[in-house]
Design an enzyme around this catalytic site. Structure first.
Site, PDB file in Angstrom:
ATOM      1  N   ARG A 127      -9.385  -9.819  35.233  1.00  0.00           N
ATOM      2  CA  ARG A 127      -8.721 -10.499  36.346  1.00  0.00           C
ATOM      3  C   ARG A 127      -7.304 -10.935  35.998  1.00  0.00           C
ATOM      4  O   ARG A 127      -6.511 -11.219  36.879  1.00  0.00           O
ATOM      5  CB  ARG A 127      -9.518 -11.731  36.767  1.00  0.00           C
ATOM      6  CG  ARG A 127     -10.928 -11.429  37.236  1.00  0.00           C
ATOM      7  CD  ARG A 127     -11.746 -12.702  37.385  1.00  0.00           C
ATOM      8  NE  ARG A 127     -11.882 -13.329  36.062  1.00  0.00           N
ATOM      9  CZ  ARG A 127     -12.228 -14.590  35.867  1.00  0.00           C
ATOM     10  NH1 ARG A 127     -12.463 -15.380  36.895  1.00  0.00           N
ATOM     11  NH2 ARG A 127     -12.337 -15.082  34.645  1.00  0.00           N
TER      12      ARG A 127
ATOM     13  N   GLU B   1      -4.000 -23.106  28.905  1.00  0.00           N
ATOM     14  CA  GLU B   1      -3.591 -24.487  29.085  1.00  0.00           C
ATOM     15  C   GLU B   1      -2.171 -24.583  28.538  1.00  0.00           C
ATOM     16  O   GLU B   1      -1.962 -24.444  27.334  1.00  0.00           O
ATOM     17  CB  GLU B   1      -4.561 -25.355  28.278  1.00  0.00           C
ATOM     18  CG  GLU B   1      -4.509 -26.809  28.542  1.00  0.00           C
ATOM     19  CD  GLU B   1      -5.642 -27.509  27.816  1.00  0.00           C
ATOM     20  OE1 GLU B   1      -6.580 -27.958  28.501  1.00  0.00           O
ATOM     21  OE2 GLU B   1      -5.593 -27.590  26.573  1.00  0.00           O
TER      22      GLU B   1
ATOM     23  N   GLN C 180       9.609 -36.064  33.161  1.00  0.00           N
ATOM     24  CA  GLN C 180      10.421 -35.271  34.084  1.00  0.00           C
ATOM     25  C   GLN C 180      10.259 -33.797  33.763  1.00  0.00           C
ATOM     26  O   GLN C 180      10.250 -33.415  32.595  1.00  0.00           O
ATOM     27  CB  GLN C 180      11.894 -35.680  33.925  1.00  0.00           C
ATOM     28  CG  GLN C 180      12.857 -34.970  34.839  1.00  0.00           C
ATOM     29  CD  GLN C 180      14.279 -35.504  34.665  1.00  0.00           C
ATOM     30  OE1 GLN C 180      14.501 -36.692  34.554  1.00  0.00           O
ATOM     31  NE2 GLN C 180      15.238 -34.604  34.652  1.00  0.00           N
ATOM     32  N   ASP C 181      10.098 -32.974  34.797  1.00  0.00           N
ATOM     33  CA  ASP C 181      10.060 -31.520  34.650  1.00  0.00           C
ATOM     34  C   ASP C 181      11.310 -30.939  35.301  1.00  0.00           C
ATOM     35  O   ASP C 181      11.731 -31.390  36.372  1.00  0.00           O
ATOM     36  CB  ASP C 181       8.835 -30.916  35.354  1.00  0.00           C
ATOM     37  CG  ASP C 181       7.532 -31.162  34.626  1.00  0.00           C
ATOM     38  OD1 ASP C 181       7.557 -31.663  33.487  1.00  0.00           O
ATOM     39  OD2 ASP C 181       6.474 -30.847  35.199  1.00  0.00           O
ATOM     40  N   ASN C 182      11.875 -29.904  34.660  1.00  0.00           N
ATOM     41  CA  ASN C 182      13.056 -29.226  35.179  1.00  0.00           C
ATOM     42  C   ASN C 182      12.830 -27.720  35.154  1.00  0.00           C
ATOM     43  O   ASN C 182      12.083 -27.226  34.299  1.00  0.00           O
ATOM     44  CB  ASN C 182      14.289 -29.555  34.331  1.00  0.00           C
ATOM     45  CG  ASN C 182      14.606 -31.031  34.326  1.00  0.00           C
ATOM     46  OD1 ASN C 182      14.589 -31.687  35.352  1.00  0.00           O
ATOM     47  ND2 ASN C 182      14.885 -31.571  33.151  1.00  0.00           N
TER      48      ASN C 182
ATOM     49  N   ARG D 297      23.303 -21.389  28.630  1.00  0.00           N
ATOM     50  CA  ARG D 297      23.296 -22.807  29.012  1.00  0.00           C
ATOM     51  C   ARG D 297      23.179 -23.625  27.732  1.00  0.00           C
ATOM     52  O   ARG D 297      22.208 -23.518  27.007  1.00  0.00           O
ATOM     53  CB  ARG D 297      22.133 -23.112  29.950  1.00  0.00           C
ATOM     54  CG  ARG D 297      22.221 -22.378  31.293  1.00  0.00           C
ATOM     55  CD  ARG D 297      21.075 -22.789  32.211  1.00  0.00           C
ATOM     56  NE  ARG D 297      21.037 -22.024  33.425  1.00  0.00           N
ATOM     57  CZ  ARG D 297      21.635 -22.377  34.569  1.00  0.00           C
ATOM     58  NH1 ARG D 297      22.344 -23.479  34.636  1.00  0.00           N
ATOM     59  NH2 ARG D 297      21.529 -21.613  35.631  1.00  0.00           N
TER      60      ARG D 297
ATOM     61  N   HIS E 289      23.330 -28.767  24.914  1.00  0.00           N
ATOM     62  CA  HIS E 289      23.296 -30.062  25.591  1.00  0.00           C
ATOM     63  C   HIS E 289      22.345 -31.032  24.902  1.00  0.00           C
ATOM     64  O   HIS E 289      21.379 -30.618  24.267  1.00  0.00           O
ATOM     65  CB  HIS E 289      22.835 -29.887  27.043  1.00  0.00           C
ATOM     66  CG  HIS E 289      23.660 -28.911  27.818  1.00  0.00           C
ATOM     67  ND1 HIS E 289      23.103 -28.036  28.711  1.00  0.00           N
ATOM     68  CD2 HIS E 289      24.995 -28.650  27.830  1.00  0.00           C
ATOM     69  CE1 HIS E 289      24.050 -27.295  29.259  1.00  0.00           C
ATOM     70  NE2 HIS E 289      25.207 -27.644  28.727  1.00  0.00           N
TER      71      HIS E 289
ATOM     72  N   LYS F 283      12.289 -32.359  24.459  1.00  0.00           N
ATOM     73  CA  LYS F 283      11.995 -31.368  25.490  1.00  0.00           C
ATOM     74  C   LYS F 283      10.932 -30.400  24.999  1.00  0.00           C
ATOM     75  O   LYS F 283      10.899 -30.038  23.828  1.00  0.00           O
ATOM     76  CB  LYS F 283      13.247 -30.561  25.835  1.00  0.00           C
ATOM     77  CG  LYS F 283      14.381 -31.394  26.397  1.00  0.00           C
ATOM     78  CD  LYS F 283      15.642 -30.591  26.585  1.00  0.00           C
ATOM     79  CE  LYS F 283      16.747 -31.458  27.132  1.00  0.00           C
ATOM     80  NZ  LYS F 283      18.021 -30.736  27.181  1.00  0.00           N
TER      81      LYS F 283
ATOM     82  N   TYR G 178      11.136 -26.744  31.650  1.00  0.00           N
ATOM     83  CA  TYR G 178      10.986 -27.676  30.540  1.00  0.00           C
ATOM     84  C   TYR G 178      10.611 -29.078  30.986  1.00  0.00           C
ATOM     85  O   TYR G 178      10.952 -29.517  32.066  1.00  0.00           O
ATOM     86  CB  TYR G 178      12.220 -27.700  29.645  1.00  0.00           C
ATOM     87  CG  TYR G 178      13.520 -28.105  30.295  1.00  0.00           C
ATOM     88  CD1 TYR G 178      14.071 -29.362  30.074  1.00  0.00           C
ATOM     89  CD2 TYR G 178      14.237 -27.208  31.073  1.00  0.00           C
ATOM     90  CE1 TYR G 178      15.284 -29.733  30.623  1.00  0.00           C
ATOM     91  CE2 TYR G 178      15.446 -27.559  31.620  1.00  0.00           C
ATOM     92  CZ  TYR G 178      15.973 -28.823  31.394  1.00  0.00           C
ATOM     93  OH  TYR G 178      17.172 -29.175  31.950  1.00  0.00           O
TER      94      TYR G 178
ATOM     95  N   LYS H 149      32.140 -26.212  32.285  1.00  0.00           N
ATOM     96  CA  LYS H 149      31.807 -27.385  31.463  1.00  0.00           C
ATOM     97  C   LYS H 149      31.439 -26.968  30.040  1.00  0.00           C
ATOM     98  O   LYS H 149      31.888 -27.585  29.072  1.00  0.00           O
ATOM     99  CB  LYS H 149      30.637 -28.132  32.122  1.00  0.00           C
ATOM    100  CG  LYS H 149      30.088 -29.289  31.339  1.00  0.00           C
ATOM    101  CD  LYS H 149      28.935 -29.916  32.113  1.00  0.00           C
ATOM    102  CE  LYS H 149      27.920 -30.500  31.177  1.00  0.00           C
ATOM    103  NZ  LYS H 149      26.749 -31.015  31.866  1.00  0.00           N
ATOM    104  N   ASP H 150      30.634 -25.922  29.908  1.00  0.00           N
ATOM    105  CA  ASP H 150      30.198 -25.500  28.576  1.00  0.00           C
ATOM    106  C   ASP H 150      31.298 -24.783  27.795  1.00  0.00           C
ATOM    107  O   ASP H 150      31.243 -24.727  26.566  1.00  0.00           O
ATOM    108  CB  ASP H 150      28.944 -24.628  28.667  1.00  0.00           C
ATOM    109  CG  ASP H 150      27.709 -25.445  29.006  1.00  0.00           C
ATOM    110  OD1 ASP H 150      27.754 -26.684  28.892  1.00  0.00           O
ATOM    111  OD2 ASP H 150      26.689 -24.837  29.378  1.00  0.00           O
TER     112      ASP H 150
END
Length: 181
Positions: free
Chosen positions: A23, A28, A47-49, A59, A62, A72, A132, A169-170
Site C-alpha cells: 500500500r 512516525e 512552531q512549524d514552518n 536559503r 540564518h 530546529k 521544520y 537579504k542573504d
C-alpha cells in the site's frame, strides 16, 4: 528511530523506522518521548514552518540570538536539499565548523539543529518542499545571518555558484567574524 551524532555537539541526523508494504509506507516523523530519550535533550517544539523552493534556491545561513535562539528539526517532504548547520557557539571547540546532509522525500532523513547554530539549505532537485519544527517563536529583532560563501567556513553547496538563487537579504550577510552572535 535511529539517531546519529554528528561531529558537532548537539547536532543529530535522525532516520525514522519506515514500515513498507504494497500500500505504501508509514513512519512516525516525530515522537518527543523517543527523541528526548535518544538524544538526552528535552525539546518542546512550538512552531512549524514550511517552504517551497525551486532548484538552486539557497536559503541561509540564518539563526536567532539570545533568549530567542531556536533549535530546529528539519526535513524534506518533496524533492531533495543539501542541509547545512554551522556551529556559531564561540566557546565551542567546533566553532565555525559545519555539517551537511542530503535530506530528501526518498531518504526521510531529518537533521536536528540545536540552538547556537546557523542553518541553511540549497535545493538540489527541480523543487523541494522543506518543513521544520522550532523550539522557540520567530522574533525579527533577534535574527542574524552569515554569508553563505564565507571563506572561513568554506561550505561545499554541491552546485555551481552560477546556479544559486539567493535573496537580496542573504547576499549581504556578514562573515562569521562580523556576525552578531
Amino acid at each position: 528511530m535511529k539517531i546519529t551524532k554528528t561531529k558537532l555537539d548537539g547536532c543529530f541526523i535522525i532516520e525514522p523506522t519506515i514500515l513498507k508494504d504494497k500500500r505504501g509506507y508509514f513512519y512516525e516523523s516525530f515522537n518527543s518521548k523517543k527523541f528526548n530519550e535518544l538524544t538526552g535533550l528535552n525539546i518542546n517544539f512550538v512552531q512549524d514552518n514550511q517552504a517551497l523552493s525551486s532548484k538552486g534556491v539557497l536559503r541561509g545561513l540564518h539563526y536567532q540570538v539570545g533568549k530567542d535562539a531556536q533549535a530546529k528539526l528539519v526535513r524534506v517532504l518533496k524533492g531533495k536539499v543539501l542541509d547545512v548547520a554551522v556551529d556559531i557557539r564561540k566557546e565551542s571547540p567546533t566553532y565555525g565548523e559545519y555539517v551537511s546532509v542530503k535530506l530528501s522525500a526518498k531518504n526521510h532523513k531529518q537533521l536536528f539543529v540545536p540552538r547556537g547554530f546557523a542553518h541553511g539549505y540549497i535545493v538540489l532537485s527541480k523543487t523541494a518542499l522543506f518543513f521544520y519544527k522550532c523550539d522557540n517563536f520567530y522574533n525579527k529583532q533577534a535574527e542574524g545571518g552569515i554569508m553563505y560563501n564565507d571563506p572561513t567556513i568554506s561550505i561545499d553547496w554541491k552546485l555551481p555558484q552560477s546556479e544559486f538563487i539567493i535573496s537580496e537579504k542573504d547576499k549581504v550577510q556578514p562573515s562569521i567574524e562580523n556576525a552578531k552572535i
